[in-house]
Structures are given as structure tokens and as C-alpha cells.
Enzyme design. Structure first.
Site, PDB file in Angstrom:
ATOM      1  N   ASN A 171     -14.300 -28.820 -35.372  1.00 44.73           N
ATOM      2  CA  ASN A 171     -13.658 -30.112 -35.139  1.00 44.73           C
ATOM      3  C   ASN A 171     -13.597 -30.877 -36.465  1.00 44.73           C
ATOM      4  O   ASN A 171     -14.620 -31.358 -36.949  1.00 44.73           O
ATOM      5  CB  ASN A 171     -14.470 -30.885 -34.091  1.00 44.73           C
ATOM      6  CG  ASN A 171     -13.851 -32.225 -33.747  1.00 44.73           C
ATOM      7  OD1 ASN A 171     -12.936 -32.693 -34.420  1.00 44.73           O
ATOM      8  ND2 ASN A 171     -14.359 -32.849 -32.696  1.00 44.73           N
ATOM      9  N   HIS A 219      -5.632 -32.001 -30.157  1.00 47.28           N
ATOM     10  CA  HIS A 219      -6.815 -32.157 -30.999  1.00 47.28           C
ATOM     11  C   HIS A 219      -7.739 -30.955 -30.766  1.00 47.28           C
ATOM     12  O   HIS A 219      -7.975 -30.552 -29.637  1.00 47.28           O
ATOM     13  CB  HIS A 219      -7.518 -33.462 -30.628  1.00 47.28           C
ATOM     14  CG  HIS A 219      -8.838 -33.656 -31.288  1.00 47.28           C
ATOM     15  ND1 HIS A 219      -9.048 -33.378 -32.622  1.00 47.28           N
ATOM     16  CD2 HIS A 219     -10.042 -34.092 -30.800  1.00 47.28           C
ATOM     17  CE1 HIS A 219     -10.310 -33.655 -32.932  1.00 47.28           C
ATOM     18  NE2 HIS A 219     -10.930 -34.076 -31.846  1.00 47.28           N
ATOM     19  N   CYS A 275     -10.926 -39.290 -34.224  1.00 43.42           N
ATOM     20  CA  CYS A 275     -10.143 -38.051 -34.214  1.00 43.42           C
ATOM     21  C   CYS A 275      -8.687 -38.317 -33.849  1.00 43.42           C
ATOM     22  O   CYS A 275      -7.821 -37.471 -34.064  1.00 43.42           O
ATOM     23  CB  CYS A 275     -10.726 -37.079 -33.198  1.00 43.42           C
ATOM     24  SG  CYS A 275     -12.462 -36.742 -33.433  1.00 43.42           S
TER      25      CYS A 275
END
Ligand code: UT7
Length: 367
Positions: free
Chosen positions: A285, A255, A115
Site C-alpha cells: 500500500n 486503491h 490514500c
């Protein structure tokens, strides 16, 4: 050679049309809208259709960013694609993106940093521009996580989604671009977020598939603990390196894994809510794509202007983390004024059943 600076002159994002709501997931795993919302802040996510792959999403986001920047594809010097879900293990997805966009004069490489990948990619691009090696660079963060999700595992399948975001950076003499950064890695926690197969440790085998090792596994609590610590500490360190405080940063773009993680960081650092970008409710996500999607949405909405300072911070598989302060250059306003704002493709309300049906796995789940 005079040091150059990276001006962000175009941005764009793309999410697939299929929107999967929490209610859709309630039909296939033992979960609830209430649990997902209260534990993660997620309300819906986008899943690709069977025939879509990461390069398709990347190309669409990249096309939108290039269009806004006014840069012709053949004038791009380098294409960087951050992803953990490439179309194939080899060739690198970056070459498919470079080809699909017509960036015929560009080098291209993919970065696999979970990520955290987009921030790693942005910082890397900034270095190439600072040295004068390259003038124009496209940085993409893109993922198709849904195809690596075990739809019988409620601890992961409700959290992730698919999407892509992209930015175009161009060399300028005006001071802008990455002002300070930190790239971090703690490989001792590799098992906390892992898709064990396929790879050289676990090549594809009947055993690997039977044991579902080709799906993403996560120790959510371990990642949560890591995330809350690294997000606040790395932001503090990059602000310290640049000699600025929270008041000097105009927009924080973290994030988007979990609203609680973002809220914890915001509270710890005393960030005003209006300075924190949060869109996890709409996308879930999307791993390396969360930050460029959030950045693209925020810039499109006019939440930051030329001269503003952005703080980007990511964390994820590795475990890794990365943070940077990025100053928007003078061209941001021009790009916004002269090009239509890009918008995420809104969902058509396709249900999760149809998405799963397309992949031919729903029968096994429901039976
Ligand atoms: O991009 C970077 C990677 N990912 C992350 O950043 C994720 C970081 N971690 C998290 O966001 C959170 O840890 C989660 C959202 C994954 C989980 O939230 P949590 O508050 O840490 O829940 P938990 O794992 O402690 O689970 C609490 C309970 C458990 O039941 P018991 O053991 O208390 O009976 C789980 O089995 O919730 C259960 N549970 C669920 N219940 C309904 C786990 N998943 C679900 C679910 N629906 N989908």
C-alpha cells in the site's frame, strides 16, 4: 468561454530500488509470508534509502510523465502533489517538486487527503482545466510511508510501501477527462488511521517519541469494513451520475491496499477480472501513490486506449474516499507511440536488514 476538457497526455511512475520481501519482514517481526499474502495479497514492497524523501520520488515520476507528454517543464501551469508524507511539514513538498522539475512558471500546492489524495488531485486539476484557468497541469501522488512505520508493529509494518506516480493533463476541445466524480469524507473515524505526532495536537516531545506516537497506527478491521462499503457504493454512484454501467467502463483502477478489498468490490459489482488493475503484490500500500502507479503501469501495458473510460476509486485516512470516471482523450495513443514507455525501477534485491540498518533502528528491533 468554451468549456475545455482534460486530456491525459503523459504518465510515469517510480519506486525506490530497495525491495523488501515478506521473507525479509519475517526476520524482524512476528509474521509470515503466508499471513501477509493471504490477508492482503502483498508479496513485496519498495522502501526508500535513508537519503531519499518524497520530493525525490515525486520528481522522478513527474519527470517521466513530462517526458512522455512532450511538455516542457516551463509550460506547466500548476503542480499538485497528493501525499501524507511530505519532506517537511512546512514548506509544502509541492514547491520542492515544482522547483526540482524546473516548472518555473507553475503554481504548486500539496493535498493531504490520505490514500485518497490522488483522485482528489485529479478531480481538482480537471476543474481548473474545464474553467480555462489553466492549460497544463502535473498531478503527482507520492509517499514515503516506510519512514513513518513502527517496525515493531506487525499490524502496519507489513502493509505499506514507498513510491510515486504522476500524470500530465492538458486542455483540449475533444470531449474527455473527468465525466463524473464523488469526493467523500467521514471525520468521525479519524482515529482509525492516524499518525498522531507531529502536529498541533501533539507537537514533538520526549513523551510523544517515547510513546511512539510519531508512527502510523491503524484499526485495520474498521478501515477494511469502511473500504469494502465505500469502494463499491461510490463506484456505483459515479457510474449512476454518468448514466453508465459496468460494461461501459473499460478499466477499473482501485486503491491498492488489500487484494481482498479489491476482490470484494469486483465480485459485488460483477467486474470481469481483466478489467480490474491489481498490483498490490509488488508495491504494498503506497497510499496516495497506489492509483497513479497502477494507472501508469496499466497504460504502459496498453490496457486502455484513447477514448476508453477509466474508473478510479480510492479510500483512506480521514476517513475519506473518492471516485471518478475519466475518459482518455485522443492524445493518449500519440503519447504512447512517440515516447518510450516508462517502467518502474526494478529492485536490486536489497534486504530489509540493510534498509533498516541505514536508518539506524534495526539494532533496537533485534536486540
Ligand atoms: O489505505 C487504506 C488503509 N488501509 C487499509 O485499507 C487496510 C484495511 N484493512 C486490512 O487490509 C486488513 O484488516 C488487515 C490486512 C490490516 C488485517 O487483516 P484482517 O483479516 O482484518 O486481520 P485482523 O486484523 O482481524 O487480525 C487477525 C489476526 C490477529 O490475531 P488474533 O487476534 O486473531 O489472535 C492479529 O493479531 O492476525 C494477527 N495479525 C498478524 N499475524 C501475523 C495481525 N497482523 C499480523 C501479521 N502477521 N503481520
Amino acid at each position: 468561454m468554451t468549456r475545455k476538457h482534460a486530456s491525459l497526455i503523459g504518465w510515469g511512475h517510480y519506486a525506490p530500488e530497495n525491495v523488501v520481501t515478506n521473507a525479509d519482514l519475517e526476520k524482524i517481526v512476528d509474521t509470515s509470508d503466508e499471513w501477509i499474502k493471504s490477508r492482503s495479497g502483498i508479496e513485496r514492497r519498495h522502501f526508500v534509502s535513508e537519503d531519499q524523501a518524497t520530493s525525490d520520488l515525486s520528481i522522478e515520476a513527474g519527470r517521466r510523465a513530462l517526458e512522455m507528454s512532450g511538455v516542457a517543464p516551463e509550460d506547466v501551469d500548476l503542480v499538485i502533489v497528493a501525499t501524507s508524507s511530505p519532506d517537511y511539514l512546512t514548506p509544502p513538498v509541492s514547491s520542492q517538486v515544482q522547483h526540482g522539475l524546473g516548472c518555473v512558471n507553475a503554481g504548486a500546492f500539496a493535498m493531504m487527503v490520505g490514500c485518497t489524495g490522488f483522485v482528489y488531485g485529479l478531480v481538482t486539476a480537471d476543474q481548473f482545466i474545464q474553467t480555462g484557468a489553466y492549460k497544463t497541469i502535473l498531478v503527482v501522488g507520492a509517499e514515503v510511508i516506510s519512514k513513518n512505520l513502527d517496525m515493531t508493529d506487525r499490524t502496519t509494518c507489513v502493509l505499506f510501501g514507498d513510491g510515486a506516480g504522476a500524470v500530465v493533463l492538458q486542455a483540449t476541445d475533444a470531449p474527455c477527462g473527468v465525466r463524473s466524480f464523488e469526493l467523500g469524507s467521514d471525520g468521525s473515524q479519524a482515529e482509525a488511521l492516524i499518525a498522531p505526532c507531529p502536529g498541533t495536537r501533539n507537537p514533538v516531545s520526549q513523551y510523544a517519541v517515547d510513546n511512539r506516537t510519531h508512527y502510523l497506527r491503524m484499526d485495520g478491521r474498521a478501515v477494511f469494513k469502511f473500504a469494502t462499503r465505500t469502494m463499491t457504493e461510490s463506484l456505483q454512484r459515479v457510474m449512476g451520475k454518468a448514466g453508465v454501467g459496468v460494461d461501459d467502463v473499460d478499466l477499473f483502477i482501485p486503491h491498492q491496499a488489500n487484494a481482498r478489498i479489491i476482490e470484494y468490490a469486483a465480485k459485488t459489482l460483477a467486474l470481469p477480472p481483466e478489467k480490474v488493475v491489481m498490483n498490490v503484490a509488488d508495491y504494498g500500500n503506497t497510499s496516495a501513490a497506489t492509483i497513479p502507479i497502477a494507472l501508469s503501469e496499466a497504460l504502459t501495458a496498453g490496457r486502455a486506449e484513447a477514448g476508453d473510460t477509466l474508473a478510479l476509486v480510492g479510500f483512506g485516512a480521514g476517513l475519506t474516499w473518492a471516485a471518478c470516471l475519466f475518459d482518455l482523450g485522443p492524445l493518449v495513443g500519440t503519447a504512447r507511440a512517440s515516447h518510450e514507455a516508462t517502467e518502474a525501477t526494478s529492485g536490486d534485491g536489497a534486504t530489509v536488514d540493510s534498509v533498516i540498518d541505514d536508518r539506524g533502528v534495526v539494532d533496537g528491533l533485534i536486540a
